[in-house]
Design an enzyme around this catalytic site. Sequence first.
Site, PDB file in Angstrom:
ATOM      1  N   ASP A 135      33.628   6.875 108.675  1.00 11.18           N
ATOM      2  CA  ASP A 135      32.700   7.563 107.764  1.00 11.18           C
ATOM      3  C   ASP A 135      32.471   6.645 106.562  1.00 11.18           C
ATOM      4  OD1 ASP A 135      31.082   9.708 107.037  1.00 11.18           O
ATOM      5  OD2 ASP A 135      32.688  10.835 106.068  1.00 11.18           O
ATOM      6  N   ASP A 163      41.531   3.208 103.484  1.00 15.01           N
ATOM      7  CA  ASP A 163      40.504   3.233 102.432  1.00 15.01           C
ATOM      8  C   ASP A 163      41.018   2.365 101.294  1.00 15.01           C
ATOM      9  OD1 ASP A 163      38.062   5.601 101.908  1.00 15.01           O
ATOM     10  OD2 ASP A 163      38.546   4.154 100.329  1.00 15.01           O
ATOM     11  N   GLY A 172      40.092  12.303 102.427  1.00 15.32           N
ATOM     12  CA  GLY A 172      41.037  12.684 103.485  1.00 15.32           C
ATOM     13  C   GLY A 172      40.620  13.837 104.382  1.00 15.32           C
ATOM     14  N   TRP A 179      38.491  14.011 106.958  1.00 15.23           N
ATOM     15  CA  TRP A 179      38.480  13.682 108.403  1.00 15.23           C
ATOM     16  C   TRP A 179      39.908  13.499 108.911  1.00 15.23           C
ATOM     17  CZ3 TRP A 179      34.018  10.409 110.869  1.00 15.23           C
ATOM     18  CH2 TRP A 179      32.784  11.018 110.563  1.00 15.23           C
ATOM     19  N   LYS A 231      29.305   6.589 110.832  1.00 16.01           N
ATOM     20  CA  LYS A 231      28.171   6.924 109.977  1.00 16.01           C
ATOM     21  C   LYS A 231      27.160   5.779 110.012  1.00 16.01           C
ATOM     22  CE  LYS A 231      28.989   8.069 105.485  1.00 16.01           C
ATOM     23  NZ  LYS A 231      28.695   9.478 105.290  1.00 16.01           N
ATOM     24  N   ASP A 260      41.211  -2.710 102.002  1.00 21.26           N
ATOM     25  CA  ASP A 260      39.798  -2.884 102.361  1.00 21.26           C
ATOM     26  C   ASP A 260      39.732  -3.166 103.867  1.00 21.26           C
ATOM     27  OD1 ASP A 260      37.192  -3.767 102.777  1.00 21.26           O
ATOM     28  OD2 ASP A 260      37.092  -4.788 100.847  1.00 21.26           O
TER      29      ASP A 260
END
Length: 249
Positions: free
Chosen positions: A148, A108, A85, A87, A188, A124
């Site tokens: 990320d 998430d 958590g 970000w 990312k 998901d």
Amino acid sequence: MTKKPGGGKPGAGGTRVLRTRVKKKSGLKESSRRWLERHLNDPYVQRSRAEGYRSRAAYKLIEIDDKYRLLKPGLRVIDLGAAPGGWCQVAAERVRSTEVRPLVVGIDYLDMDPVPGAAILKMDFLDDEAPARLMEVLGGAPDVVLSDMAAPTTGHRRTDHLRTMHLCEVAADFAISVLKPGGHFLAKTFQGGTEGGLLDLLKRNFRAVHHVKPPASRDESVELYILAKGFKGRATESRDAAGEGNEAS
Ligand SMILES: C[S@@+](CC[C@H](N)C(=O)[O-])C[C@H]1O[C@@H](n2cnc3c(N)ncnc32)[C@H](O)[C@@H]1O
């Protein structure tokens, strides 16, 4: 564990910290002992504890945003791969999101404690229904899509790399299909990972594309972020904005 004064490097933000040693007789495997010692002495880990962030990763977003100014008050943000958590905390603070009107939605598949000012979906992102659920909870098109996401490591470097790159590509497709014109996408990736198709796709759809390695991302890590700024808009929106596609009266 023992603390040794004076042995520490300057921390993130310039403070000198005590160095914690994990004894060789701690019962841990040598590789785990070294990992724990490095973690405990990581200036970003120490700073995240002192400043109340859930993860050292929070500082990667802080450093990128301080430089590129993505998060402004009132903007809507989607955070893909949000646990634990960090970000979401940074985004919620910077866009001034509130419990009453959350402007940040994180997703998430791992459990996550609530983050003030952010709505959290436990799901998901690769699930077919995830994009629609994110949009429904956000209640409007996002100005910023963050990812990320990292695939769980298998120990096989090439496989891990490909799986995380796949997540980055799905995130980019999602961003292009939902962002507001002028919006931004940050994700990312890995060094050498965003060549070819993904880079071309981002360059076609955004005004500027940068590779970013924030200081909080460890030098020895192959992690790299791709930042695409200034979404040009979907084809129909650009035509509408230019007054094309209107029926002649
Ligand atoms: C590096 S962590 C994110 C850290 C986060 N930015 C923070 O500051 O706390 C990567 C996260 O991506 C999540 N993730 C990976 N694949 C995912 C997927 N398909 N759907 C949702 N989350 C995913 C993992 O569960 C993990 O929590």
